[in-house]
Design a protein around this motif. Structure first.
Motif, PDB file in Angstrom:
ATOM      1  N   ALA A   1       0.834  -1.209   0.000  1.00 50.60           N
ATOM      2  CA  ALA A   1       0.000   0.000   0.000  1.00 50.60           C
ATOM      3  C   ALA A   1       0.870   1.262   0.000  1.00 50.60           C
ATOM      4  O   ALA A   1       0.538   2.249  -0.676  1.00 50.60           O
ATOM      5  N   GLN A   2       1.978   1.226   0.734  1.00 52.35           N
ATOM      6  CA  GLN A   2       2.878   2.380   0.752  1.00 52.35           C
ATOM      7  C   GLN A   2       3.530   2.594  -0.607  1.00 52.35           C
ATOM      8  O   GLN A   2       3.678   3.730  -1.062  1.00 52.35           O
ATOM      9  N   PHE A   3       3.915   1.510  -1.267  1.00 49.04           N
ATOM     10  CA  PHE A   3       4.491   1.619  -2.615  1.00 49.04           C
ATOM     11  C   PHE A   3       3.483   2.264  -3.567  1.00 49.04           C
ATOM     12  O   PHE A   3       3.824   3.147  -4.344  1.00 49.04           O
ATOM     13  N   LYS A   4       2.235   1.800  -3.498  1.00 45.05           N
ATOM     14  CA  LYS A   4       1.184   2.360  -4.355  1.00 45.05           C
ATOM     15  C   LYS A   4       0.959   3.837  -4.040  1.00 45.05           C
ATOM     16  O   LYS A   4       0.813   4.659  -4.955  1.00 45.05           O
ATOM     17  N   ALA A   5       0.934   4.170  -2.753  1.00 45.53           N
ATOM     18  CA  ALA A   5       0.647   5.546  -2.330  1.00 45.53           C
ATOM     19  C   ALA A   5       1.682   6.548  -2.835  1.00 45.53           C
ATOM     20  O   ALA A   5       1.342   7.703  -3.116  1.00 45.53           O
ATOM     21  N   ILE A   6       2.930   6.111  -2.972  1.00 43.98           N
ATOM     22  CA  ILE A   6       3.957   7.032  -3.462  1.00 43.98           C
ATOM     23  C   ILE A   6       4.165   6.930  -4.965  1.00 43.98           C
ATOM     24  O   ILE A   6       5.039   7.576  -5.526  1.00 43.98           O
ATOM     25  N   GLY A   7       3.335   6.113  -5.611  1.00 47.88           N
ATOM     26  CA  GLY A   7       3.343   6.059  -7.065  1.00 47.88           C
ATOM     27  C   GLY A   7       4.383   5.166  -7.700  1.00 47.88           C
ATOM     28  O   GLY A   7       4.701   5.341  -8.883  1.00 47.88           O
ATOM     29  N   LEU A   8       4.925   4.205  -6.940  1.00 49.78           N
ATOM     30  CA  LEU A   8       5.890   3.287  -7.541  1.00 49.78           C
ATOM     31  C   LEU A   8       5.216   2.373  -8.553  1.00 49.78           C
ATOM     32  O   LEU A   8       4.053   2.003  -8.382  1.00 49.78           O
ATOM     33  N   THR A   9       5.938   2.018  -9.567  1.00 48.30           N
ATOM     34  CA  THR A   9       5.452   1.071 -10.563  1.00 48.30           C
ATOM     35  C   THR A   9       5.731  -0.339 -10.060  1.00 48.30           C
ATOM     36  O   THR A   9       6.841  -0.620  -9.597  1.00 48.30           O
ATOM     37  N   PRO A  10       4.745  -1.228 -10.144  1.00 48.58           N
ATOM     38  CA  PRO A  10       4.973  -2.613  -9.710  1.00 48.58           C
ATOM     39  C   PRO A  10       6.175  -3.217 -10.430  1.00 48.58           C
ATOM     40  O   PRO A  10       6.415  -2.955 -11.603  1.00 48.58           O
ATOM     41  N   GLY A  11       6.912  -4.058  -9.706  1.00 55.51           N
ATOM     42  CA  GLY A  11       8.137  -4.618 -10.242  1.00 55.51           C
ATOM     43  C   GLY A  11       7.969  -5.856 -11.094  1.00 55.51           C
ATOM     44  O   GLY A  11       8.934  -6.336 -11.674  1.00 55.51           O
ATOM     45  N   LEU A  12       6.751  -6.381 -11.178  1.00 54.51           N
ATOM     46  CA  LEU A  12       6.550  -7.610 -11.938  1.00 54.51           C
ATOM     47  C   LEU A  12       5.819  -7.341 -13.248  1.00 54.51           C
ATOM     48  O   LEU A  12       5.000  -6.422 -13.350  1.00 54.51           O
ATOM     49  N   ALA A  13       6.094  -8.165 -14.234  1.00 56.73           N
ATOM     50  CA  ALA A  13       5.522  -7.985 -15.572  1.00 56.73           C
ATOM     51  C   ALA A  13       4.000  -8.039 -15.580  1.00 56.73           C
ATOM     52  O   ALA A  13       3.371  -7.431 -16.439  1.00 56.73           O
ATOM     53  N   ASP A  14       3.407  -8.751 -14.619  1.00 57.43           N
ATOM     54  CA  ASP A  14       1.947  -8.855 -14.583  1.00 57.43           C
ATOM     55  C   ASP A  14       1.289  -7.660 -13.893  1.00 57.43           C
ATOM     56  O   ASP A  14       0.084  -7.638 -13.670  1.00 57.43           O
ATOM     57  N   GLY A  15       2.085  -6.639 -13.529  1.00 57.10           N
ATOM     58  CA  GLY A  15       1.546  -5.443 -12.894  1.00 57.10           C
ATOM     59  C   GLY A  15       1.347  -5.587 -11.397  1.00 57.10           C
ATOM     60  O   GLY A  15       0.681  -4.775 -10.765  1.00 57.10           O
ATOM     61  N   SER A  16       1.959  -6.585 -10.816  1.00 58.97           N
ATOM     62  CA  SER A  16       1.824  -6.861  -9.388  1.00 58.97           C
ATOM     63  C   SER A  16       3.091  -6.474  -8.639  1.00 58.97           C
ATOM     64  O   SER A  16       4.182  -6.461  -9.207  1.00 58.97           O
ATOM     65  N   PHE A  17       2.912  -6.175  -7.363  1.00 60.84           N
ATOM     66  CA  PHE A  17       4.050  -5.965  -6.474  1.00 60.84           C
ATOM     67  C   PHE A  17       4.464  -7.266  -5.793  1.00 60.84           C
ATOM     68  O   PHE A  17       5.515  -7.329  -5.191  1.00 60.84           O
ATOM     69  N   ARG A  18       3.590  -8.292  -5.843  1.00 60.36           N
ATOM     70  CA  ARG A  18       3.824  -9.522  -5.073  1.00 60.36           C
ATOM     71  C   ARG A  18       4.456 -10.632  -5.895  1.00 60.36           C
ATOM     72  O   ARG A  18       3.868 -11.126  -6.846  1.00 60.36           O
ATOM     73  N   GLN A  19       5.643 -11.023  -5.480  1.00 57.38           N
ATOM     74  CA  GLN A  19       6.338 -12.167  -6.071  1.00 57.38           C
ATOM     75  C   GLN A  19       6.218 -13.303  -5.055  1.00 57.38           C
ATOM     76  O   GLN A  19       6.855 -13.285  -4.005  1.00 57.38           O
ATOM     77  N   THR A  20       5.362 -14.271  -5.354  1.00 52.30           N
ATOM     78  CA  THR A  20       5.122 -15.340  -4.388  1.00 52.30           C
ATOM     79  C   THR A  20       6.090 -16.503  -4.595  1.00 52.30           C
ATOM     80  O   THR A  20       6.584 -16.732  -5.692  1.00 52.30           O
ATOM     81  N   PHE A  21       6.339 -17.201  -3.504  1.00 58.19           N
ATOM     82  CA  PHE A  21       7.185 -18.392  -3.536  1.00 58.19           C
ATOM     83  C   PHE A  21       6.786 -19.278  -2.362  1.00 58.19           C
ATOM     84  O   PHE A  21       6.151 -18.829  -1.416  1.00 58.19           O
ATOM     85  N   THR A  22       7.141 -20.512  -2.432  1.00 55.83           N
ATOM     86  CA  THR A  22       6.836 -21.462  -1.365  1.00 55.83           C
ATOM     87  C   THR A  22       8.126 -21.878  -0.679  1.00 55.83           C
ATOM     88  O   THR A  22       9.137 -22.108  -1.336  1.00 55.83           O
ATOM     89  N   THR A  23       8.072 -21.942   0.627  1.00 52.64           N
ATOM     90  CA  THR A  23       9.218 -22.387   1.408  1.00 52.64           C
ATOM     91  C   THR A  23       8.807 -23.502   2.365  1.00 52.64           C
ATOM     92  O   THR A  23       7.657 -23.557   2.793  1.00 52.64           O
ATOM     93  N   THR A  24       9.741 -24.378   2.637  1.00 50.80           N
ATOM     94  CA  THR A  24       9.512 -25.420   3.648  1.00 50.80           C
ATOM     95  C   THR A  24      10.318 -25.120   4.899  1.00 50.80           C
ATOM     96  O   THR A  24      10.234 -25.847   5.877  1.00 50.80           O
ATOM     97  N   ARG A  25      11.077 -24.046   4.870  1.00 50.80           N
ATOM     98  CA  ARG A  25      11.899 -23.665   6.027  1.00 50.80           C
ATOM     99  C   ARG A  25      11.069 -22.789   6.961  1.00 50.80           C
ATOM    100  O   ARG A  25      11.221 -21.575   7.008  1.00 50.80           O
ATOM    101  N   THR A  26      10.163 -23.434   7.661  1.00 49.52           N
ATOM    102  CA  THR A  26       9.264 -22.746   8.574  1.00 49.52           C
ATOM    103  C   THR A  26       9.423 -23.332   9.976  1.00 49.52           C
ATOM    104  O   THR A  26       9.921 -24.451  10.133  1.00 49.52           O
TER     105      THR A  26
END
Length: 74
Positions: A37-62
């Motif tokens: 939300a802070q990135f959006k509020a200051i007008g940053l462009t999303p870093g991913l090609a799909d227009g998203s800020f979220r790069q998801t991944f799965t981890t088993t190190r929990t």
């Protein structure tokens, strides 16, 4: 750069309602949403090609050894 703004963000993200931002906690998801939300509020462009800020991944190190889907905000 604003000292006051930085202090506000650090105070917010370190508050008890963010639960230490531990893996698998609602606090971690809340922190990601806050940063996004802070990135959006200051007008940053999303870093991913799909227009998203979220790069998801799965981890088993929990803490509980169960896989979790997490997100980098880029």
């Amino acid at each position: 750069f604003s000292d006051t703004s930085l202090k506000t963000h650090v105070t917010t993200l370190s508050s008890p309602e963010y639960e230490g931002r531990g893996v698998g906690t609602a606090g971690l998801d809340k922190a990601a949403a806050y940063v996004e939300a802070q990135f959006k509020a200051i007008g940053l462009t999303p870093g991913l090609a799909d227009g998203s800020f979220r790069q998801t991944f799965t981890t088993t190190r929990t803490p509980d050894g169960q896989p979790r889907t997490l997100a980098n905000i880029v």
